[in-house]
Motif scaffolding. Structure first.
Motif, short mmCIF file in Angstrom:
data_model
loop_
_atom_site.label_atom_id
_atom_site.label_comp_id
_atom_site.label_asym_id
_atom_site.label_seq_id
_atom_site.Cartn_x
_atom_site.Cartn_y
_atom_site.Cartn_z
N PHE A 60 -1.00 15.18 -5.80
CA PHE A 60 0.21 15.68 -5.35
C PHE A 60 1.33 15.52 -5.93
CE2 PHE A 60 -2.90 15.35 -1.87
CZ PHE A 60 -2.86 16.35 -0.96
N GLY A 61 1.48 14.85 -7.13
CA GLY A 61 2.55 14.55 -7.91
C GLY A 61 3.42 13.45 -7.22
N GLU A 62 4.88 13.74 -7.57
CA GLU A 62 5.84 12.80 -7.19
C GLU A 62 6.19 13.00 -5.80
OE1 GLU A 62 8.92 13.25 -9.86
OE2 GLU A 62 7.85 12.43 -11.84
N GLY A 63 5.55 13.96 -5.31
CA GLY A 63 6.30 14.35 -3.67
C GLY A 63 5.56 13.34 -2.83
N VAL A 64 4.50 12.53 -3.23
CA VAL A 64 3.87 11.61 -2.34
C VAL A 64 4.15 10.29 -2.65
CG1 VAL A 64 1.90 11.14 -3.67
CG2 VAL A 64 1.45 10.70 -1.34
N ASN A 65 4.57 9.33 -1.65
CA ASN A 65 5.05 8.08 -1.83
C ASN A 65 4.55 6.90 -0.76
OD1 ASN A 65 7.27 8.21 0.14
ND2 ASN A 65 7.86 9.75 -1.26
N ILE A 66 5.25 5.84 -0.76
CA ILE A 66 4.74 4.89 0.27
C ILE A 66 5.45 5.28 1.54
CG2 ILE A 66 4.73 2.94 -1.27
CD1 ILE A 66 7.33 2.13 -0.52
N ILE A 67 6.31 6.15 1.79
CA ILE A 67 6.94 6.49 3.09
C ILE A 67 5.98 7.54 3.59
CG2 ILE A 67 8.95 7.68 3.90
CD1 ILE A 67 9.42 4.84 3.25
#
Length: 530
Positions: free
Chosen positions: A380-387
């Protein structure tokens, strides 16, 4: 308190009416500004709204001393310097669901236009040329549609195509057998799709894994009448390889709404008689623009008044109230996610996280989110994060469970994760050791001591005399230096696991040579971003 919101691009005023009519908000609409003009006025705004026209640069963010939110009325955030925003504590949000129906319907429109040669026929007839025989189309009924990426838009296309009587084959690393069967979709790898599909549409994010996923090798194996559709992101289909395939008659045509460079400059591709093009119109409907405006308006209010975040595309800074003792466990959790996804052939459909010791008493949600964000990031690349990691996980129908227990033998604090799918099961354990720092201490049934480093090699093998020497010779031959090595084994002469920290990456040729060593069963390379 009055919050100030600056709208820099044209958005639906009906969509942002909640902000405009809210007594706590001052909304200023000021579009078409240059970077310097924005810098002069942005300093006391709490939120900024853009679409795709205005670029929010690091310089603008640095001058926006009150800025807490940058909201993109749409999905893509290429025009926002996310690294600068994250560094300066500004949350970047988008509206990932607002254009789902519009993009789905545009995909069907492109598919139908391509199958019936509508644009070219329209152009000729509008110029006074009546040429029925030159525009013999094909039916969708009975054809096979390959879908690469089965998120909400991909599934929407699948359902609509099935109504047309099309057979659906699809690739998505998170598509479970159960969901595929339930949806009457046949799972396939991308190279298999190329051989059987009459139409192919792509609906993935643009990541290193998906860039050029439809390229030269795909075209070598596809049907000569294949028709391609891309209403997702430019770059998923390699434009140079596509043009070559069109020139050589390897495919029947393509319908493109997005391009590697926008506006596109490769006019030879755009003007090819078998290509249908539109200028990034996937989300350009009245309804979609209103939906995305409503979505970001509500999210701005939630963030500024309640600190509630739903669709963040950047990870916020770790808050100061997280204990110093917990921070290294956040790091090792992230590393475990990266190691786990790289050791498995297919992504998991079930995740089990276990926390032991004092950390089990703390709020472990940050650890869980850090693990899952790293696990998902290759796809999913940089679009996914801890939020938004849990949101992405839920969308893929991956289940996860968290267990908390008392101290485990040998460690004050211990994390263990079990990843499983229909064919694989992987267990990883980790801890933070006094004086030694972060360590992965378990891989499946083997006790190990792996310090997270840039390049790691994990090898399952049979423990026999000389195997280490054979491996060293091959790595030396390929100029790869071993920094450290650990051996875990069940018994003398039995199954064992080697873990190596290396000074450089191992080439594919070297991996093949290692795999040929007698007794080596599974050679896997892991690269970590440290």
């Amino acid at each position: 308190m009055t919050y100030k919101v600056l709208v820099l691009d044209p958005v639906s005023e009906d969509g942002i009416s909640e902000l405009i009519n809210h007594p706590n908000y001052q909304v200023d609409i000021n579009t078409g500004l240059t970077e310097d003009e924005i810098i002069k006025i942005v300093y006391d705004y709490h939120a900024v709204i853009v679409r795709s026209q205005t670029k929010i640069t690091e310089k603008i963010i640095q001058h926006a001393r009150s800025l807490r939110v940058i909201a993109r009325a749409g999905v893509g955030v290429d025009n926002i310097d996310i690294d600068a925003a994250t560094k300066l504590g500004v949350i970047v949000v988008n509206a990932p669901d607002g254009n789902t129906i519009s993009a789905t319907e545009h995909t069907m429109a492109m598919m139908l236009s391509l199958s019936r040669d509508i644009p070219e026929a329209h152009k000729e007839l509008s110029e006074g040329v009546w040429n029925r025989s030159a525009h013999k189309g094909v039916e969708l009924y009975g054809k096979t549609l390959g879908i690469i990426g089965l998120g909400k838009i991909g599934f929407g296309v699948a359902r609509r195509a099935q109504v047309f009587g099309m057979k659906i084959v699809a690739f998505d690393p998170y598509l479970s057998d159960e969901k595929a069967k339930e949806s009457e979709i046949e799972k396939m790898e991308v190279d298999e799709i190329s051989k059987v599909a009459d139409f192919v549409t792509v609906h993935t994010p643009l990541t290193p894994q998906t860039k050029g996923i439809v390229g030269e090798s795909f075209f070598e194996n596809c049907k000569p009448n294949l028709r391609l559709i891309n209403v997702a992101r430019g770059g998923i289909i390699d434009e140079a390889d596509l043009l070559t395939a069109l020139k050589e008659g390897k495919i029947g045509g393509a319908a493109l709404d997005v391009f590697e460079e926008e506006p596109p400059t490769e006019m030879e591709l755009l003007s090819h008689p078998n290509v249908v093009v539109t200028p990034h119109l996937g989300a350009s409907t009245i309804e979609a623009q209103e939906k995305v405006a409503v979505s970001i308006s509500r999210e701005i209010i939630q963030i500024l008044e309640n600190n509630t975040i739903i669709h963040a595309v950047n990870a916020p800074r770790i808050s100061e109230n997280i204990s110093k003792e917990l921070k290294p466990y956040i790091n090792i959790s992230s590393h475990m996610g990266s190691v786990g996804i790289q050791l498995m052939k297919q992504p998991p459909n079930e995740i089990r996280l276990k926390y032991h010791g004092d950390i089990a008493v703390d709020d472990t949600s940050m650890l869980t989110r850090s693990f899952i964000a790293s696990l998902l990031s290759p796809h999913f690349g940089e679009g996914v994060n801890i939020i938004n990691a849990l949101y992405f996980l839920q969308e893929q129908d991956v289940t996860y469970k968290v267990e908390k227990k008392g101290k485990t033998k040998g460690y004050n604090n211990y994390l263990e994760v079990e990843l499983s799918n229909n064919e694989e099961n992987l267990v990883l354990g980790a801890s933070v050791l006094d004086g030694y720092g972060e360590r992965i201490v378990k891989v499946d049934e083997y006790q190990v001591d792996i310090k997270p480093t840039r390049h790691i090699l994990i090898i399952n093998h049979i423990d026999r005399p000389g195997v280490i020497g054979d491996m060293g010779v091959i790595l030396g031959k390929h100029s790869v230096n071993i920094a450290s090595m650990q051996l875990g084994r069940s018994n003398e002469g039995g199954a064992a696991l080697l873990s190596l920290s290396l000074d450089s990456a191992v080439s594919n040729e070297a991996l093949e040579d290692l795999q040929s060593i007698e007794g080596f069963k599974n050679v896997r390379q892991v690269d970590l971003q440290l």
